[in-house]
Design an enzyme around this catalytic site. Structure first.
Site, PDB file in Angstrom:
ATOM      1  N   ASP A 121      -1.341   0.331   9.426  1.00 51.76           N
ATOM      2  CA  ASP A 121      -0.992   1.053   8.194  1.00 51.76           C
ATOM      3  C   ASP A 121      -1.552   0.243   7.029  1.00 51.76           C
ATOM      4  O   ASP A 121      -2.008  -0.891   7.203  1.00 51.76           O
ATOM      5  CB  ASP A 121       0.535   1.177   8.079  1.00 51.76           C
ATOM      6  CG  ASP A 121       0.970   1.861   6.783  1.00 51.76           C
ATOM      7  OD1 ASP A 121       0.409   2.921   6.450  1.00 51.76           O
ATOM      8  OD2 ASP A 121       1.849   1.331   6.077  1.00 51.76           O
ATOM      9  N   SER A 122      -1.442   0.816   5.827  1.00 52.65           N
ATOM     10  CA  SER A 122      -1.900   0.091   4.645  1.00 52.65           C
ATOM     11  C   SER A 122      -0.996  -1.098   4.318  1.00 52.65           C
ATOM     12  O   SER A 122      -1.390  -1.965   3.537  1.00 52.65           O
ATOM     13  CB  SER A 122      -1.920   1.033   3.446  1.00 52.65           C
ATOM     14  OG  SER A 122      -0.606   1.447   3.147  1.00 52.65           O
TER      15      SER A 122
ATOM     16  N   TYR B 250      -3.416   2.952   0.092  1.00 54.43           N
ATOM     17  CA  TYR B 250      -4.504   3.761   0.639  1.00 54.43           C
ATOM     18  C   TYR B 250      -4.543   5.149  -0.013  1.00 54.43           C
ATOM     19  O   TYR B 250      -5.599   5.748  -0.137  1.00 54.43           O
ATOM     20  CB  TYR B 250      -4.312   3.958   2.142  1.00 54.43           C
ATOM     21  CG  TYR B 250      -4.832   2.846   3.025  1.00 54.43           C
ATOM     22  CD1 TYR B 250      -5.205   1.613   2.504  1.00 54.43           C
ATOM     23  CD2 TYR B 250      -4.946   3.041   4.396  1.00 54.43           C
ATOM     24  CE1 TYR B 250      -5.673   0.612   3.345  1.00 54.43           C
ATOM     25  CE2 TYR B 250      -5.426   2.052   5.229  1.00 54.43           C
ATOM     26  CZ  TYR B 250      -5.784   0.830   4.701  1.00 54.43           C
ATOM     27  OH  TYR B 250      -6.257  -0.154   5.534  1.00 54.43           O
ATOM     28  N   GLY B 251      -3.370   5.641  -0.352  1.00 53.78           N
ATOM     29  CA  GLY B 251      -3.243   7.053  -0.704  1.00 53.78           C
ATOM     30  C   GLY B 251      -3.946   7.471  -1.973  1.00 53.78           C
ATOM     31  O   GLY B 251      -4.139   8.659  -2.224  1.00 53.78           O
TER      32      GLY B 251
ATOM     33  N   CYS C 248      -0.209   5.819   9.578  1.00 54.86           N
ATOM     34  CA  CYS C 248      -0.422   6.050   8.159  1.00 54.86           C
ATOM     35  C   CYS C 248      -0.963   7.465   8.014  1.00 54.86           C
ATOM     36  O   CYS C 248      -1.973   7.811   8.635  1.00 54.86           O
ATOM     37  CB  CYS C 248      -1.443   5.028   7.655  1.00 54.86           C
ATOM     38  SG  CYS C 248      -2.020   5.336   5.981  1.00 54.86           S
ATOM     39  N   ASN C 249      -0.273   8.272   7.228  1.00 53.63           N
ATOM     40  CA  ASN C 249      -0.719   9.662   7.047  1.00 53.63           C
ATOM     41  C   ASN C 249      -2.062   9.720   6.336  1.00 53.63           C
ATOM     42  O   ASN C 249      -2.917  10.547   6.673  1.00 53.63           O
ATOM     43  CB  ASN C 249       0.307  10.436   6.223  1.00 53.63           C
ATOM     44  CG  ASN C 249       1.573  10.721   6.993  1.00 53.63           C
ATOM     45  OD1 ASN C 249       1.759  11.808   7.514  1.00 53.63           O
ATOM     46  ND2 ASN C 249       2.444   9.729   7.087  1.00 53.63           N
ATOM     47  N   SER C 250      -2.234   8.863   5.321  1.00 48.40           N
ATOM     48  CA  SER C 250      -3.470   8.901   4.536  1.00 48.40           C
ATOM     49  C   SER C 250      -4.670   8.568   5.419  1.00 48.40           C
ATOM     50  O   SER C 250      -5.702   9.253   5.375  1.00 48.40           O
ATOM     51  CB  SER C 250      -3.382   7.901   3.379  1.00 48.40           C
ATOM     52  OG  SER C 250      -2.176   8.069   2.684  1.00 48.40           O
TER      53      SER C 250
ATOM     54  N   GLU D 167       6.574  -1.274  -1.183  1.00 48.18           N
ATOM     55  CA  GLU D 167       5.871  -2.547  -0.993  1.00 48.18           C
ATOM     56  C   GLU D 167       6.460  -3.654  -1.869  1.00 48.18           C
ATOM     57  O   GLU D 167       6.308  -4.826  -1.558  1.00 48.18           O
ATOM     58  CB  GLU D 167       4.371  -2.392  -1.282  1.00 48.18           C
ATOM     59  CG  GLU D 167       3.611  -1.594  -0.227  1.00 48.18           C
ATOM     60  CD  GLU D 167       3.425  -2.336   1.113  1.00 48.18           C
ATOM     61  OE1 GLU D 167       3.415  -3.576   1.123  1.00 48.18           O
ATOM     62  OE2 GLU D 167       3.304  -1.643   2.144  1.00 48.18           O
TER      63      GLU D 167
ATOM     64  N   CYS E 113       4.534  10.296   4.602  1.00 49.03           N
ATOM     65  CA  CYS E 113       3.948   8.980   4.361  1.00 49.03           C
ATOM     66  C   CYS E 113       4.875   8.021   5.076  1.00 49.03           C
ATOM     67  O   CYS E 113       6.102   8.114   4.920  1.00 49.03           O
ATOM     68  CB  CYS E 113       3.905   8.673   2.862  1.00 49.03           C
ATOM     69  SG  CYS E 113       3.484   6.955   2.494  1.00 49.03           S
ATOM     70  N   THR E 114       4.309   7.124   5.862  1.00 54.49           N
ATOM     71  CA  THR E 114       5.171   6.285   6.702  1.00 54.49           C
ATOM     72  C   THR E 114       5.983   5.280   5.895  1.00 54.49           C
ATOM     73  O   THR E 114       6.903   4.666   6.419  1.00 54.49           O
ATOM     74  CB  THR E 114       4.337   5.559   7.774  1.00 54.49           C
ATOM     75  OG1 THR E 114       3.250   4.882   7.121  1.00 54.49           O
ATOM     76  CG2 THR E 114       3.785   6.545   8.782  1.00 54.49           C
ATOM     77  N   HIS E 115       5.655   5.130   4.623  1.00 55.97           N
ATOM     78  CA  HIS E 115       6.490   4.276   3.780  1.00 55.97           C
ATOM     79  C   HIS E 115       7.807   4.953   3.395  1.00 55.97           C
ATOM     80  O   HIS E 115       8.791   4.286   3.085  1.00 55.97           O
ATOM     81  CB  HIS E 115       5.763   3.930   2.475  1.00 55.97           C
ATOM     82  CG  HIS E 115       4.733   2.849   2.602  1.00 55.97           C
ATOM     83  ND1 HIS E 115       3.547   3.022   3.264  1.00 55.97           N
ATOM     84  CD2 HIS E 115       4.715   1.571   2.130  1.00 55.97           C
ATOM     85  CE1 HIS E 115       2.835   1.904   3.192  1.00 55.97           C
ATOM     86  NE2 HIS E 115       3.520   1.013   2.512  1.00 55.97           N
TER      87      HIS E 115
HETATM   88  N1  DGL Z   1       1.869   4.649   4.630  1.00 55.76           N
HETATM   89  C1  DGL Z   1       0.744   5.377   4.238  1.00 55.76           C
HETATM   90  C2  DGL Z   1       0.790   6.832   4.531  1.00 55.76           C
HETATM   91  O1  DGL Z   1       1.463   7.196   5.478  1.00 55.76           O
HETATM   92  C3  DGL Z   1      -0.113   4.931   3.113  1.00 55.76           C
HETATM   93  C4  DGL Z   1       0.485   4.646   1.834  1.00 55.76           C
HETATM   94  C5  DGL Z   1      -0.495   4.057   0.864  1.00 55.76           C
HETATM   95  O2  DGL Z   1      -0.966   2.952   1.107  1.00 55.76           O
HETATM   96  O3  DGL Z   1      -0.793   4.739  -0.134  1.00 55.76           O
HETATM   97  O4  DGL Z   1       0.162   7.621   3.878  1.00 55.76           O
END
Ligand code: DGL
Length: 275
Positions: free
Chosen positions: A10-11, A42-43, A73-75, A153, A185-187
């Site tokens: 993931d990011s 990442y997004g 990570c979805n992105s 984060e 988003c996994t966050h």
């Molecule tokens: N956790 C990530 C996701 O699922 C990325 C979040 C990010 O870094 O913007 O999209």
């Protein structure tokens, strides 16, 4: 049986929500987690950048001889899953979007489903496309929520500031009459309580973490690659391109358990260094 580890990336910290589900469901597996904290978020980055980053991380994990890669990570799933599968046709590579859509189908009664994610995920239309491919009868309302990842984060998930950002991000869904909200988003599971306070208890929150873990279990079963119980307990190893002590401190807070040693990854050397 296959002793090799499973790679997860993931990011940053968000993919730990998927790692946790994997560790719970598959306690004998060995898991290597890569958090690209130095290059998050990442997004908000362009697709070609995420394709390059994802390729680099997949290569680093494959050098560690992983038997499977989970793009937690979805992105990155939206931007690069097709590319990674094309480059590594013999390695099972799992994203988190399809499991998220399946979880939503199971949870919704009305079919009115909200999805919140990063700008990359929302703009890619990956949720709408995946729902179509799965013939899922969902009426989706996909919303980008800038700022949520930064809250996670920085470890700030329930301050007044966090509540304000979450309320602003969710405002477009206020009149959408959804009964289910996909944390795309996994966050975001790490913000679940604050999100729930805002959308109300009547809306079911779903994340892709458990569903992804079930998919991994199915694949291990089908391929005969599971590490059996007799092989003894698995382990988890962590790499971050950011600051290992910070990653360890926040990761502990979110996982509720010590991560143990977190190793530093240096992108200039494309190698681990002493963390
Ligand atoms: N956790 C990530 C996701 O699922 C990325 C979040 C990010 O870094 O913007 O999209």
């Amino acid at each position: 049986m296959n002793e090799r580890p499973i790679g997860v990336f993931d990011s940053g910290l968000g993919g730990l929500t998927v790692l946790q589900a994997l560790a719970d469901l598959l306690p004998t597996e060995r898991l290597i987690y890569f958090g690209d904290t130095a290059r998050y978020p990442y997004g908000s980055k362009p697709r070609d950048v995420l394709r390059r980053y994802s390729t680099q991380i997949a290569d680093a994990l494959l050098e560690r001889d992983v038997k499977m890669i989970i793009v937690a990570c979805n992105s990155a799933s939206a931007a690069a899953l097709d590319l990674l599968r094309e480059r590594h046709p013999k390695v099972p590579i799992i994203g988190v979007v399809e499991p998220g859509v399946r979880a939503a189908v199971r949870a919704t009664r009305s079919g009115r489903v909200g999805v919140i994610g990063t700008r990359m995920t929302a703009d890619s239309k990956i949720y709408e496309l995946t729902a179509q491919q799965l013939h899922a009868e969902l009426d989706l309302e996909v919303v980008a929520c800038p700022g949520f990842v930064e809250l996670v984060e920085s470890g700030d998930t329930d301050s007044d500031h966090a509540r304000r950002i979450v309320a602003a991000g969710l405002a477009p869904l206020r009149d959408a009459a959804i009964d289910t909200l996909v944390l795309g988003c996994t966050h975001y599971p790490l913000l679940a309580r604050t999100i729930k306070e805002t959308v109300g208890r009547g809306v079911v929150l779903v994340s892709s973490a458990d569903e992804t873990a079930f998919e991994v279990r199915d694949i291990l079963g089908r391929t005969g690659w599971a590490r059996g119980g007799l092989a003894g307990p698995g382990w988890r190893r962590f790499l971050t391109s950011g600051d290992p002590p910070t990653f360890r401190r926040l990761g502990r807070r979110f996982l509720g358990a010590d991560l143990g040693r977190v190793q530093a990854w240096n992108w200039e050397l494309a190698a681990e260094t002493e963390g």
